[in-house]
Write a protein that holds these residues in place. Structure first.
Motif, PDB file in Angstrom:
ATOM      1  N   ASN A  36       0.849  -1.186   0.000  1.00  0.00           N
ATOM      2  CA  ASN A  36       0.000   0.000   0.000  1.00  0.00           C
ATOM      3  C   ASN A  36       0.891   1.244   0.000  1.00  0.00           C
ATOM      4  OD1 ASN A  36      -1.940   1.946   0.364  1.00  0.00           O
ATOM      5  ND2 ASN A  36      -2.725   1.146   2.298  1.00  0.00           N
ATOM      6  N   ILE A  37       0.655   2.164  -0.929  1.00  0.00           N
ATOM      7  CA  ILE A  37       1.459   3.382  -0.992  1.00  0.00           C
ATOM      8  C   ILE A  37       0.751   4.577  -0.349  1.00  0.00           C
ATOM      9  CG2 ILE A  37       2.727   2.638  -3.032  1.00  0.00           C
ATOM     10  CD1 ILE A  37       0.900   4.542  -4.667  1.00  0.00           C
ATOM     11  N   TYR A  38      -0.347   4.331   0.337  1.00  0.00           N
ATOM     12  CA  TYR A  38      -1.106   5.412   0.970  1.00  0.00           C
ATOM     13  C   TYR A  38      -1.105   5.331   2.492  1.00  0.00           C
ATOM     14  CZ  TYR A  38      -2.703   5.946  -3.804  1.00  0.00           C
ATOM     15  OH  TYR A  38      -2.729   6.110  -5.162  1.00  0.00           O
ATOM     16  N   ASP A  39      -0.731   4.169   3.027  1.00  0.00           N
ATOM     17  CA  ASP A  39      -0.770   4.006   4.477  1.00  0.00           C
ATOM     18  C   ASP A  39       0.042   2.766   4.836  1.00  0.00           C
ATOM     19  OD1 ASP A  39      -1.434   4.541   7.092  1.00  0.00           O
ATOM     20  OD2 ASP A  39      -3.350   3.481   7.017  1.00  0.00           O
ATOM     21  N   GLY A  40       0.562   2.727   6.043  1.00  0.00           N
ATOM     22  CA  GLY A  40       1.185   1.512   6.527  1.00  0.00           C
ATOM     23  C   GLY A  40       2.702   1.544   6.572  1.00  0.00           C
ATOM     24  N   ALA A  41       3.314   0.358   6.508  1.00  0.00           N
ATOM     25  CA  ALA A  41       4.731   0.171   6.807  1.00  0.00           C
ATOM     26  C   ALA A  41       5.648   0.957   5.882  1.00  0.00           C
ATOM     27  CB  ALA A  41       5.070  -1.314   6.749  1.00  0.00           C
ATOM     28  N   LEU A  42       5.329   1.017   4.585  1.00  0.00           N
ATOM     29  CA  LEU A  42       6.207   1.720   3.649  1.00  0.00           C
ATOM     30  C   LEU A  42       6.336   3.191   3.998  1.00  0.00           C
ATOM     31  CD1 LEU A  42       7.854   1.340   1.003  1.00  0.00           C
ATOM     32  CD2 LEU A  42       5.837   2.152  -0.221  1.00  0.00           C
ATOM     33  N   ILE A  43       5.212   3.810   4.292  1.00  0.00           N
ATOM     34  CA  ILE A  43       5.227   5.227   4.653  1.00  0.00           C
ATOM     35  C   ILE A  43       5.978   5.424   5.974  1.00  0.00           C
ATOM     36  CG2 ILE A  43       3.769   7.120   5.443  1.00  0.00           C
ATOM     37  CD1 ILE A  43       2.548   4.588   2.845  1.00  0.00           C
ATOM     38  N   PRO A  47      11.195   7.995   7.359  1.00  0.00           N
ATOM     39  CA  PRO A  47      12.078   8.845   8.178  1.00  0.00           C
ATOM     40  C   PRO A  47      13.378   8.153   8.575  1.00  0.00           C
ATOM     41  CG  PRO A  47       9.798   9.085   8.875  1.00  0.00           C
ATOM     42  CD  PRO A  47       9.822   7.941   7.901  1.00  0.00           C
ATOM     43  N   ASP A  48      13.297   6.882   8.981  1.00  0.00           N
ATOM     44  CA  ASP A  48      14.512   6.156   9.333  1.00  0.00           C
ATOM     45  C   ASP A  48      15.372   5.877   8.111  1.00  0.00           C
ATOM     46  OD1 ASP A  48      13.891   6.150  11.994  1.00  0.00           O
ATOM     47  OD2 ASP A  48      13.103   4.102  12.030  1.00  0.00           O
ATOM     48  N   LEU A  49      14.738   5.635   6.964  1.00  0.00           N
ATOM     49  CA  LEU A  49      15.493   5.368   5.735  1.00  0.00           C
ATOM     50  C   LEU A  49      16.318   6.589   5.338  1.00  0.00           C
ATOM     51  CD1 LEU A  49      15.750   3.163   3.427  1.00  0.00           C
ATOM     52  CD2 LEU A  49      14.183   4.602   2.141  1.00  0.00           C
ATOM     53  N   LYS A  54      21.617   9.454   5.172  1.00  0.00           N
ATOM     54  CA  LYS A  54      22.472  10.579   5.546  1.00  0.00           C
ATOM     55  C   LYS A  54      23.648  10.124   6.409  1.00  0.00           C
ATOM     56  CE  LYS A  54      18.867  13.220   6.791  1.00  0.00           C
ATOM     57  NZ  LYS A  54      18.103  14.424   7.239  1.00  0.00           N
ATOM     58  N   ARG A  55      23.465   9.068   7.172  1.00  0.00           N
ATOM     59  CA  ARG A  55      24.573   8.513   7.948  1.00  0.00           C
ATOM     60  C   ARG A  55      25.684   8.001   7.032  1.00  0.00           C
ATOM     61  NH1 ARG A  55      22.312   3.983  11.690  1.00  0.00           N
ATOM     62  NH2 ARG A  55      24.516   3.836  12.325  1.00  0.00           N
ATOM     63  N   VAL A  56      25.314   7.380   5.910  1.00  0.00           N
ATOM     64  CA  VAL A  56      26.316   6.889   4.969  1.00  0.00           C
ATOM     65  C   VAL A  56      27.050   8.051   4.314  1.00  0.00           C
ATOM     66  CG1 VAL A  56      26.692   5.546   2.863  1.00  0.00           C
ATOM     67  CG2 VAL A  56      25.024   4.767   4.547  1.00  0.00           C
ATOM     68  N   ALA A  57      26.343   9.132   4.034  1.00  0.00           N
ATOM     69  CA  ALA A  57      26.963  10.308   3.424  1.00  0.00           C
ATOM     70  C   ALA A  57      27.691  11.172   4.439  1.00  0.00           C
ATOM     71  CB  ALA A  57      25.904  11.141   2.714  1.00  0.00           C
ATOM     72  N   ARG A  58      27.549  10.871   5.711  1.00  0.00           N
ATOM     73  CA  ARG A  58      28.128  11.656   6.788  1.00  0.00           C
ATOM     74  C   ARG A  58      27.664  13.113   6.713  1.00  0.00           C
ATOM     75  NH1 ARG A  58      32.625   9.387   9.744  1.00  0.00           N
ATOM     76  NH2 ARG A  58      32.061   7.211  10.077  1.00  0.00           N
ATOM     77  N   HIS A 255       9.720  -1.413  -4.310  1.00  0.00           N
ATOM     78  CA  HIS A 255      10.588  -2.551  -4.035  1.00  0.00           C
ATOM     79  C   HIS A 255      12.046  -2.133  -3.882  1.00  0.00           C
ATOM     80  CE1 HIS A 255       6.877  -4.445  -5.042  1.00  0.00           C
ATOM     81  NE2 HIS A 255       7.365  -5.623  -4.706  1.00  0.00           N
ATOM     82  N   HIS A 256      12.446  -1.085  -4.577  1.00  0.00           N
ATOM     83  CA  HIS A 256      13.788  -0.548  -4.359  1.00  0.00           C
ATOM     84  C   HIS A 256      13.944  -0.043  -2.925  1.00  0.00           C
ATOM     85  CE1 HIS A 256      14.359  -0.646  -8.719  1.00  0.00           C
ATOM     86  NE2 HIS A 256      15.641  -0.440  -8.489  1.00  0.00           N
ATOM     87  N   LEU A 257      12.893   0.536  -2.376  1.00  0.00           N
ATOM     88  CA  LEU A 257      12.986   1.044  -1.012  1.00  0.00           C
ATOM     89  C   LEU A 257      13.170  -0.097  -0.014  1.00  0.00           C
ATOM     90  CD1 LEU A 257      10.231   3.816  -1.110  1.00  0.00           C
ATOM     91  CD2 LEU A 257      12.720   4.117  -1.258  1.00  0.00           C
ATOM     92  N   TYR A 258      12.470  -1.207  -0.224  1.00  0.00           N
ATOM     93  CA  TYR A 258      12.671  -2.359   0.662  1.00  0.00           C
ATOM     94  C   TYR A 258      14.092  -2.916   0.519  1.00  0.00           C
ATOM     95  CZ  TYR A 258       7.673  -2.602   1.770  1.00  0.00           C
ATOM     96  OH  TYR A 258       6.403  -2.327   2.213  1.00  0.00           O
ATOM     97  N   GLY A 259      14.584  -2.982  -0.729  1.00  0.00           N
ATOM     98  CA  GLY A 259      15.951  -3.444  -0.928  1.00  0.00           C
ATOM     99  C   GLY A 259      16.970  -2.507  -0.315  1.00  0.00           C
ATOM    100  N   LEU A 260      16.749  -1.216  -0.474  1.00  0.00           N
ATOM    101  CA  LEU A 260      17.658  -0.228   0.096  1.00  0.00           C
ATOM    102  C   LEU A 260      17.662  -0.295   1.617  1.00  0.00           C
ATOM    103  CD1 LEU A 260      19.534   2.221  -0.368  1.00  0.00           C
ATOM    104  CD2 LEU A 260      17.479   3.662  -0.327  1.00  0.00           C
ATOM    105  N   ARG A 261      16.495  -0.512   2.203  1.00  0.00           N
ATOM    106  CA  ARG A 261      16.420  -0.646   3.651  1.00  0.00           C
ATOM    107  C   ARG A 261      17.303  -1.800   4.128  1.00  0.00           C
ATOM    108  NH1 ARG A 261      16.234   2.285   7.661  1.00  0.00           N
ATOM    109  NH2 ARG A 261      18.176   1.162   7.841  1.00  0.00           N
TER     110      ARG A 261
END
Length: 396
Positions: A36-43, A47-49, A54-58, A255-261
């Motif tokens: 779901n792109i309107y509510d739930g776990a992806l949304i 913030p943590d992603l 930004k932690r990787v980019a310092r 799906h890229h966002l899940y992989g990136l996570r």
């Protein structure tokens, strides 16, 4: 029975300098139905992603995410801070600076190139000369490629920042870290970088298709003065969204966002300092093997000085145009795919070893063993003991 058999069956090894080897955890995270792109776990995970990106980019500043490759992030970054007719300085150590400068020209900017060839890092006296000559401060940005993937040259970003500061030149420092982020040490805030671009398919270990632009407050202030920025490239709503869809100006690359996570979890579980140290140790083993082979006179490392070599990719040259035959042998006979001689004047004589992201010591030794086998099969002169030297480096 015949001796003319292929030994390429089994799992192939893609040892090109991006897309890199994908961790199983990343692929498994992506193997799911559309969310779901309107509510739930992806949304909820965004913030943590973005924090962990930004932690990787310092950096403590901003990140905008684009459904784009590295070329797309070039245009995104330029579109937010460079207006038509403005000048950008582009010190080139390979093909990718030219690519970024061409992108700048495409949006109406005026690139000023300084070409240092394909085997040399920047010469700061020439860059200083160009900046000193710019008394009117027409140069609005310096396009600085940290690691040029085509040549494996690694440039000194902190020294460039120091030069701009010493000359009191207000140009934005824009860094291309597409090949280096998550491989070579990079610290955006400590190094004084104003804008940084990268993509997901190299050190970030995620299938190609997502890119990132990081920017600080100086760059954000320049964005405010722009006469026009297209809605799609505008980084303001992406970096500071009021609604989830604004992160991507539309449907998310779910799906890229899940992989990136999953990839970010791997990086931070290992620790970024250790990630950098691992890449340095593996690169040193590769260089040791290549320097040993070079004693035979046919193979040469593209970058002579270790201090200017990338820890993510190594560009090599073979005499008599043997780079292409060597790559053909490793791919068809061994199942090992090496990188082409991209952007080099002697395409067929060059090849590249990718050693970025999800790689370890036994993978590097297998890659080097494949190259050794190809050198032997093609009767290419080489120094002896390369694998032993690499093993000793890893065992130290």
């Amino acid at each position: 029975m015949t001796n003319h058999i292929s030994l390429a069956q089994g799992r192939e090894y893609l040892a090109i300098p991006g897309p890199s080897v994908m961790p199983d955890a990343v692929l498994q995270a992506m193997h799911r139905p559309s969310p779901n792109i309107y509510d739930g776990a992806l949304i909820e995970m965004m913030p943590d992603l973005t924090r962990d990106l930004k932690r990787v980019a310092r950096t403590e500043h901003n990140v905008a995410i684009y459904i784009a490759n590295g070329h797309g992030t070039w245009e995104a970054a330029l579109s937010n801070v460079i207006a038509p007719g403005e000048v950008v300085l582009a010190p080139a150590s390979g093909r990718f600076t030219y690519g970024w400068a061409e992108m700048a020209e495409g949006i109406g900017a005026k690139p000023q190139l300084i070409d240092f060839g394909t085997s040399s890092p920047w010469h700061f006296d020439l860059i200083a000369e160009a900046l000193r000559a710019d008394e009117a401060h027409d140069i609005k940005a310096v396009l600085a490629v940290h690691v040029d993937t085509s040549t494996s040259v690694r440039n000194d970003i902190p020294a460039l920042r120091a030069l701009l500061d010493d000359l009191s030149h207000p140009a934005l420092l824009m860094a291309d870290c597409i090949a280096s982020l998550g491989c070579d040490r990079f610290e955006m805030d400590a190094w004084g970088v104003d804008v940084m671009v990268t993509a997901c398919q190299k050190g970030l270990m995620t299938p190609a298709g997502v890119g990132f632009v990081f920017f600080n407050e100086k760059a954000a202030a320049k964005r405010v003065t722009m006469p026009r920025v297209s809605q799609y490239w505008d980084w303001v709503p992406r970096a500071q969204p009021d609604l989830f869809y604004q992160y991507f100006d539309g449907t998310a690359p779910t799906h890229h966002l899940y992989g990136l996570r999953a990839a970010l979890d791997l990086i931070h579980a290992e620790g970024l300092e250790h990630v950098w140290a691992r890449h340095e140790r593996l690169a040193t083993a590769i260089w040791t093997a290549c320097e040993t082979w070079a004693e035979g006179g046919a193979l040469h490392l593209n970058v002579a000085d270790r201090a200017h070599r990338s820890h993510a990719v190594t560009a090599l040259r073979l005499s008599d145009g043997q780079g292409t035959p060597l790559r053909h042998f490793t791919e068809t006979q061994l199942g090992l795919t090496l990188g082409i001689g991209l952007g080099m004047e002697d395409w067929d004589g060059c090849f590249r070893l990718g050693h970025m992201g999800h790689v370890n010591a036994q993978m590097v030794m297998a890659m080097l063993g494949g190259v050794e086998t190809a050198l032997a099969a093609l009767n290419i002169p080489r120094g002896k003991g390369a694998l032993e030297a690499a093993a000793a480096t890893l065992a130290a």
